[in-house]
Design a protein around this motif. Structure first.
Motif, mmCIF file in Angstrom:
data_model
loop_
_atom_site.group_PDB
_atom_site.id
_atom_site.type_symbol
_atom_site.label_atom_id
_atom_site.label_comp_id
_atom_site.label_asym_id
_atom_site.label_seq_id
_atom_site.Cartn_x
_atom_site.Cartn_y
_atom_site.Cartn_z
ATOM 1 N N HIS A 1 0.869 -1.174 0.000
ATOM 2 C CA HIS A 1 0.000 0.000 0.000
ATOM 3 C C HIS A 1 0.906 1.224 0.000
ATOM 4 C CE1 HIS A 1 -3.311 2.521 2.180
ATOM 5 N NE2 HIS A 1 -3.096 2.924 0.954
ATOM 6 N N ILE A 2 0.957 1.919 -1.127
ATOM 7 C CA ILE A 2 1.755 3.132 -1.240
ATOM 8 C C ILE A 2 0.951 4.273 -0.621
ATOM 9 C CG2 ILE A 2 2.812 4.771 -2.848
ATOM 10 C CD1 ILE A 2 3.260 2.346 -4.736
ATOM 11 N N LEU B 1 5.127 3.537 2.904
ATOM 12 C CA LEU B 1 4.244 2.475 2.446
ATOM 13 C C LEU B 1 4.010 1.466 3.541
ATOM 14 C CD1 LEU B 1 6.459 0.022 1.866
ATOM 15 C CD2 LEU B 1 6.783 1.306 -0.228
ATOM 16 N N ARG B 2 3.001 0.651 3.332
ATOM 17 C CA ARG B 2 2.725 -0.495 4.199
ATOM 18 C C ARG B 2 2.812 -1.723 3.309
ATOM 19 N NH1 ARG B 2 -2.353 2.465 6.104
ATOM 20 N NH2 ARG B 2 -1.592 3.622 7.876
ATOM 21 N N TRP B 3 3.246 -2.812 3.891
ATOM 22 C CA TRP B 3 3.258 -4.050 3.123
ATOM 23 C C TRP B 3 3.059 -5.230 4.058
ATOM 24 C CZ3 TRP B 3 6.884 -7.685 4.419
ATOM 25 C CH2 TRP B 3 8.021 -7.232 5.096
ATOM 26 N N PHE B 4 2.521 -6.298 3.510
ATOM 27 C CA PHE B 4 2.415 -7.548 4.243
ATOM 28 C C PHE B 4 2.293 -8.688 3.254
ATOM 29 C CE2 PHE B 4 -1.951 -6.222 3.662
ATOM 30 C CZ PHE B 4 -2.632 -7.389 3.350
ATOM 31 N N THR C 1 5.049 -1.107 8.375
ATOM 32 C CA THR C 1 4.865 0.250 7.876
ATOM 33 C C THR C 1 6.243 0.867 7.870
ATOM 34 O OG1 THR C 1 2.670 0.420 8.823
ATOM 35 C CG2 THR C 1 3.764 2.479 8.252
ATOM 36 N N SER C 2 6.662 1.310 6.713
ATOM 37 C CA SER C 2 8.031 1.794 6.629
ATOM 38 C C SER C 2 8.223 2.622 5.370
ATOM 39 C CB SER C 2 8.989 0.601 6.612
ATOM 40 O OG SER C 2 8.658 -0.246 5.529
ATOM 41 N N LEU D 1 11.748 -2.367 1.213
ATOM 42 C CA LEU D 1 11.491 -3.267 0.089
ATOM 43 C C LEU D 1 12.753 -3.374 -0.763
ATOM 44 C CD1 LEU D 1 7.915 -2.222 -1.094
ATOM 45 C CD2 LEU D 1 8.569 -4.306 0.072
ATOM 46 N N SER D 2 13.864 -3.599 -0.097
ATOM 47 C CA SER D 2 15.137 -3.635 -0.810
ATOM 48 C C SER D 2 15.180 -4.803 -1.791
ATOM 49 C CB SER D 2 16.308 -3.758 0.177
ATOM 50 O OG SER D 2 16.302 -5.043 0.760
ATOM 51 N N GLU D 3 15.920 -4.597 -2.853
ATOM 52 C CA GLU D 3 16.053 -5.598 -3.921
ATOM 53 C C GLU D 3 16.538 -6.931 -3.360
ATOM 54 O OE1 GLU D 3 15.261 -6.702 -7.519
ATOM 55 O OE2 GLU D 3 15.349 -4.542 -7.271
#
Length: 166
Positions: A7-8, A15-18, A28-29, A34-36
């Motif tokens: 979620h941008i 963003l949030r991600w899960f 939430t960060s 989301l590093s490569e």
């Protein structure tokens, strides 16, 4: 198959991600998380929710056209509704509804590019859908769904339509 949901929250990199089904993965960060390297071996699909405030959702009644002709016709079908120069806009479509209206999302190309820069290259090819967050809300025919989140109100007005206000 696992599903990564991103979620941008805006253009500042927040963003949030899960990973669906893994409660401990929620985060939430900034986009740096989301590093490569971290995601290079991820095998699932990626769903991206983008800020509704940056997407104009509309619809147009269009004749049945080939996908190539449809892509060319879409900008001109909604040009009277768009304040930006058409060459600066990205147009996304969904399947026409039962009444023959084609849902259309309009996004500034620079904004879209900024969102994509937040996502590691290894995940970009796994994106199955990129959609405004308002379309994640529940919706029932002939009703509106409204949610107040932080400083915004999200309003879902149809199967593929909605808006947000501050």
């Amino acid at each position: 198959m696992s599903r990564l949901v991103i979620h941008i929250l805006g253009t500042n990199g927040d963003l949030r991600w899960f990973i669906e089904g893994e409660e401990e993965s929620a985060s939430t960060s900034s986009a740096k998380s989301l590093s490569e390297k971290l995601w290079s071996n991820f095998k699932g699909e990626v769903i991206v929710f983008v800020p509704t405030t940056d997407v104009y959702l509309t619809q147009a009644k269009l004749p049945r056209l080939s996908s190539v002709k449809l892509r060319k016709a879409i900008p001109y079908a909604v040009e009277d509704e768009i304040t930006d120069d058409l060459k600066n806009c990205h147009f996304a479509t969904f399947r026409p509804d039962d009444a023959g209206f084609t849902p259309i999302g309009v996004i500034n190309k620079e904004c879209m590019s900024g969102w994509l820069q937040l996502i590691p290259n290894s995940l970009k090819s796994k994106i199955s859908i990129m959609t405004p967050e308002v379309l994640a809300m529940p919706w029932t025919t002939n009703t509106w769904s409204i949610a107040e989140i932080s400083d915004f109100a999200w309003v879902r007005t149809g199967q593929n339509t909605g808006f947000s206000i501050e």
